[in-house]
Design a protein around this motif. Structure first.
Motif, PDB file in Angstrom:
ATOM      1  N   VAL A 185     -27.928  -3.723  -5.107  1.00 20.44           N
ATOM      2  CA  VAL A 185     -27.252  -4.746  -5.228  1.00 20.44           C
ATOM      3  C   VAL A 185     -28.412  -5.245  -4.824  1.00 20.44           C
ATOM      4  O   VAL A 185     -29.932  -5.615  -4.305  1.00 20.44           O
ATOM      5  CB  VAL A 185     -26.876  -4.910  -3.267  1.00 20.44           C
ATOM      6  CG1 VAL A 185     -26.045  -6.047  -3.392  1.00 20.44           C
ATOM      7  CG2 VAL A 185     -25.369  -3.232  -3.219  1.00 20.44           C
ATOM      8  N   ARG A 186     -28.236  -6.922  -5.077  1.00 16.67           N
ATOM      9  CA  ARG A 186     -29.395  -8.017  -5.467  1.00 16.67           C
ATOM     10  C   ARG A 186     -29.345  -8.378  -3.506  1.00 16.67           C
ATOM     11  O   ARG A 186     -28.884  -7.666  -3.577  1.00 16.67           O
ATOM     12  CB  ARG A 186     -28.926  -8.918  -5.815  1.00 16.67           C
ATOM     13  CG  ARG A 186     -28.478  -8.977  -7.778  1.00 16.67           C
ATOM     14  CD  ARG A 186     -27.844 -10.403  -8.126  1.00 16.67           C
ATOM     15  NE  ARG A 186     -27.673 -11.182  -7.583  1.00 16.67           N
ATOM     16  CZ  ARG A 186     -26.124 -11.758  -7.416  1.00 16.67           C
ATOM     17  NH1 ARG A 186     -25.685 -10.693  -6.872  1.00 16.67           N
ATOM     18  NH2 ARG A 186     -26.161 -12.485  -6.173  1.00 16.67           N
ATOM     19  N   LYS A 187     -30.736  -8.510  -3.909  1.00 12.60           N
ATOM     20  CA  LYS A 187     -31.474  -8.961  -2.424  1.00 12.60           C
ATOM     21  C   LYS A 187     -30.375 -10.146  -2.032  1.00 12.60           C
ATOM     22  O   LYS A 187     -30.566  -9.950  -0.550  1.00 12.60           O
ATOM     23  CB  LYS A 187     -32.724  -9.826  -2.948  1.00 12.60           C
ATOM     24  CG  LYS A 187     -33.442 -10.364  -1.476  1.00 12.60           C
ATOM     25  CD  LYS A 187     -35.156 -10.566  -1.383  1.00 12.60           C
ATOM     26  CE  LYS A 187     -36.008 -10.454  -0.468  1.00 12.60           C
ATOM     27  NZ  LYS A 187     -36.903 -10.628  -0.512  1.00 12.60           N
TER      28      LYS A 187
ATOM     29  N   ARG B 158     -28.466  -8.977   1.849  1.00 14.43           N
ATOM     30  CA  ARG B 158     -28.933  -9.816   3.177  1.00 14.43           C
ATOM     31  C   ARG B 158     -27.795 -10.877   4.080  1.00 14.43           C
ATOM     32  O   ARG B 158     -27.552 -10.127   5.028  1.00 14.43           O
ATOM     33  CB  ARG B 158     -30.090 -11.213   2.910  1.00 14.43           C
ATOM     34  CG  ARG B 158     -30.078 -12.072   4.589  1.00 14.43           C
ATOM     35  CD  ARG B 158     -31.331 -11.214   5.543  1.00 14.43           C
ATOM     36  NE  ARG B 158     -31.871 -10.559   4.599  1.00 14.43           N
ATOM     37  CZ  ARG B 158     -33.287 -11.082   5.817  1.00 14.43           C
ATOM     38  NH1 ARG B 158     -33.179 -11.802   6.517  1.00 14.43           N
ATOM     39  NH2 ARG B 158     -34.287 -10.183   5.294  1.00 14.43           N
ATOM     40  N   ASP B 159     -26.835 -11.316   3.418  1.00 16.16           N
ATOM     41  CA  ASP B 159     -25.811 -11.246   3.288  1.00 16.16           C
ATOM     42  C   ASP B 159     -24.649 -10.603   4.118  1.00 16.16           C
ATOM     43  O   ASP B 159     -24.000 -10.714   4.934  1.00 16.16           O
ATOM     44  CB  ASP B 159     -24.537 -12.191   2.097  1.00 16.16           C
ATOM     45  CG  ASP B 159     -25.267 -13.651   1.468  1.00 16.16           C
ATOM     46  OD1 ASP B 159     -25.758 -14.715   2.519  1.00 16.16           O
ATOM     47  OD2 ASP B 159     -24.928 -13.726   0.628  1.00 16.16           O
ATOM     48  N   LEU B 160     -24.232  -9.397   3.052  1.00 16.85           N
ATOM     49  CA  LEU B 160     -23.404  -8.445   3.551  1.00 16.85           C
ATOM     50  C   LEU B 160     -24.277  -7.464   4.965  1.00 16.85           C
ATOM     51  O   LEU B 160     -23.857  -7.274   6.055  1.00 16.85           O
ATOM     52  CB  LEU B 160     -24.062  -6.663   3.137  1.00 16.85           C
ATOM     53  CG  LEU B 160     -23.214  -7.296   1.227  1.00 16.85           C
ATOM     54  CD1 LEU B 160     -23.420  -6.375  -0.101  1.00 16.85           C
ATOM     55  CD2 LEU B 160     -21.215  -7.302   1.701  1.00 16.85           C
TER      56      LEU B 160
ATOM     57  N   LEU C 119     -23.965  -7.260  10.582  1.00 14.78           N
ATOM     58  CA  LEU C 119     -25.038  -7.356  12.277  1.00 14.78           C
ATOM     59  C   LEU C 119     -23.542  -8.349  12.607  1.00 14.78           C
ATOM     60  O   LEU C 119     -23.596  -7.782  14.081  1.00 14.78           O
ATOM     61  CB  LEU C 119     -25.754  -7.661  12.019  1.00 14.78           C
ATOM     62  CG  LEU C 119     -27.113  -7.003  12.971  1.00 14.78           C
ATOM     63  CD1 LEU C 119     -27.528  -5.946  13.115  1.00 14.78           C
ATOM     64  CD2 LEU C 119     -28.928  -8.210  12.072  1.00 14.78           C
ATOM     65  N   ASN C 120     -23.147  -8.898  12.177  1.00 18.63           N
ATOM     66  CA  ASN C 120     -21.902  -9.451  13.439  1.00 18.63           C
ATOM     67  C   ASN C 120     -21.168  -9.029  13.770  1.00 18.63           C
ATOM     68  O   ASN C 120     -20.670  -9.061  14.621  1.00 18.63           O
ATOM     69  CB  ASN C 120     -21.768 -11.438  12.593  1.00 18.63           C
ATOM     70  CG  ASN C 120     -20.635 -12.179  13.791  1.00 18.63           C
ATOM     71  OD1 ASN C 120     -21.177 -12.472  14.632  1.00 18.63           O
ATOM     72  ND2 ASN C 120     -20.084 -12.139  12.226  1.00 18.63           N
ATOM     73  N   MET C 121     -20.406  -8.685  12.890  1.00 19.03           N
ATOM     74  CA  MET C 121     -18.944  -7.263  12.991  1.00 19.03           C
ATOM     75  C   MET C 121     -19.389  -6.362  14.550  1.00 19.03           C
ATOM     76  O   MET C 121     -18.591  -6.556  15.028  1.00 19.03           O
ATOM     77  CB  MET C 121     -18.844  -6.443  11.878  1.00 19.03           C
ATOM     78  CG  MET C 121     -17.208  -5.260  11.909  1.00 19.03           C
ATOM     79  SD  MET C 121     -16.798  -4.840  11.028  1.00 19.03           S
ATOM     80  CE  MET C 121     -16.208  -6.155   9.676  1.00 19.03           C
ATOM     81  N   VAL C 122     -20.839  -5.907  14.214  1.00 17.28           N
ATOM     82  CA  VAL C 122     -21.145  -5.060  15.593  1.00 17.28           C
ATOM     83  C   VAL C 122     -21.379  -6.124  16.460  1.00 17.28           C
ATOM     84  O   VAL C 122     -22.179  -5.181  17.698  1.00 17.28           O
ATOM     85  CB  VAL C 122     -21.532  -3.947  14.944  1.00 17.28           C
ATOM     86  CG1 VAL C 122     -21.547  -2.974  13.632  1.00 17.28           C
ATOM     87  CG2 VAL C 122     -23.705  -4.383  14.614  1.00 17.28           C
TER      88      VAL C 122
ATOM     89  N   LEU D  28     -20.535   0.990   6.758  1.00 15.27           N
ATOM     90  CA  LEU D  28     -20.115  -0.279   6.793  1.00 15.27           C
ATOM     91  C   LEU D  28     -20.463  -1.124   5.692  1.00 15.27           C
ATOM     92  O   LEU D  28     -19.692  -1.125   4.623  1.00 15.27           O
ATOM     93  CB  LEU D  28     -19.727  -1.143   7.651  1.00 15.27           C
ATOM     94  CG  LEU D  28     -18.272  -0.337   8.552  1.00 15.27           C
ATOM     95  CD1 LEU D  28     -17.903  -1.341  10.146  1.00 15.27           C
ATOM     96  CD2 LEU D  28     -17.319  -0.181   8.450  1.00 15.27           C
ATOM     97  N   SER D  29     -21.782  -1.713   5.490  1.00 20.73           N
ATOM     98  CA  SER D  29     -22.047  -2.446   4.588  1.00 20.73           C
ATOM     99  C   SER D  29     -21.935  -1.897   2.998  1.00 20.73           C
ATOM    100  O   SER D  29     -21.907  -2.709   2.484  1.00 20.73           O
ATOM    101  CB  SER D  29     -23.978  -2.747   4.361  1.00 20.73           C
ATOM    102  OG  SER D  29     -24.342  -1.453   3.994  1.00 20.73           O
TER     103      SER D  29
END
Length: 171
Positions: free
Chosen positions: A36-38, A42-44, A49-52, A79-80
């Motif tokens: 996955v691109r950098k 970061r977005d994922l 991180l917000n979800m948890v 999950l990511s």
């Protein structure tokens, strides 16, 4: 199953975080391995991180986190990768009862948001009945199913509910 796959991710009893990486880097690790691109990594990472509930801890080091926070990071990392199934091997067993109950509630919320299939291994019957749609009781013989119980009670479930207590007692 004869090999590893991103379709199934294991979350262990003890977190498997890399202590030399910060929280976001730990979540990005599998994504980087998957190519996955950098910018997307970061977005994922930040999304999960917000979800948890740990969006303020992205730059934190692993040693600065509580046990419950470490398990949340492990869940976010799993999950990511958008697996079809989460295999959770007693992920809350080492946690205090308050943190354990909180993470059970969080897991149910995450399940509602993601609709992921979760295979949750636990020795805690209350936890199994509160979380599961099906409870599989294993025999003392390795890998033998002794009995299956269906939990057809809508969520949220309450341990004080007579129907829940009946299922717990039966298990």
């Amino acid at each position: 199953v004869k090999s590893t796959s991103q379709d199934r991710i294991v979350i262990f009893q003890e977190n498997a975080l890399f202590p030399w990486l910060n929280v976001v880097q730990n979540i990005e690790f599998g994504l980087r391995q998957a190519g996955v691109r950098k910018e997307r990594r970061r977005d994922l990472a930040m999304n999960y991180l917000n979800m948890v509930g740990l969006s303020d801890f992205g730059d934190a080091n692993v040693h600065e986190l509580s046990g419950g926070m470490k398990q949340r990071v492990s869940i976010a990392r799993a999950l990511s990768l958008d697996p079809k199934i989460l295999l959770m091997d007693e992920p809350f067993a080492a946690l205090d009862i308050h943190t354990r109950q909180s993470l059970c509630s969080e897991l149910l919320r995450i399940h509602d948001e993601t609709n992921k299939t979760i295979l949750f291994v636990t020795h805690n019957i209350d936890e199994a009945v509160l979380l599961g749609d099906r409870v599989i009781l294993l025999s003392h013989s390795v890998g033998k199913i002794k009995r299956e119980f269906t939990v057809n009670i809508p969520r949220p479930r309450d341990l004080d509910d007579v129907a829940i207590r009946d299922i717990v007692y039966e298990v």
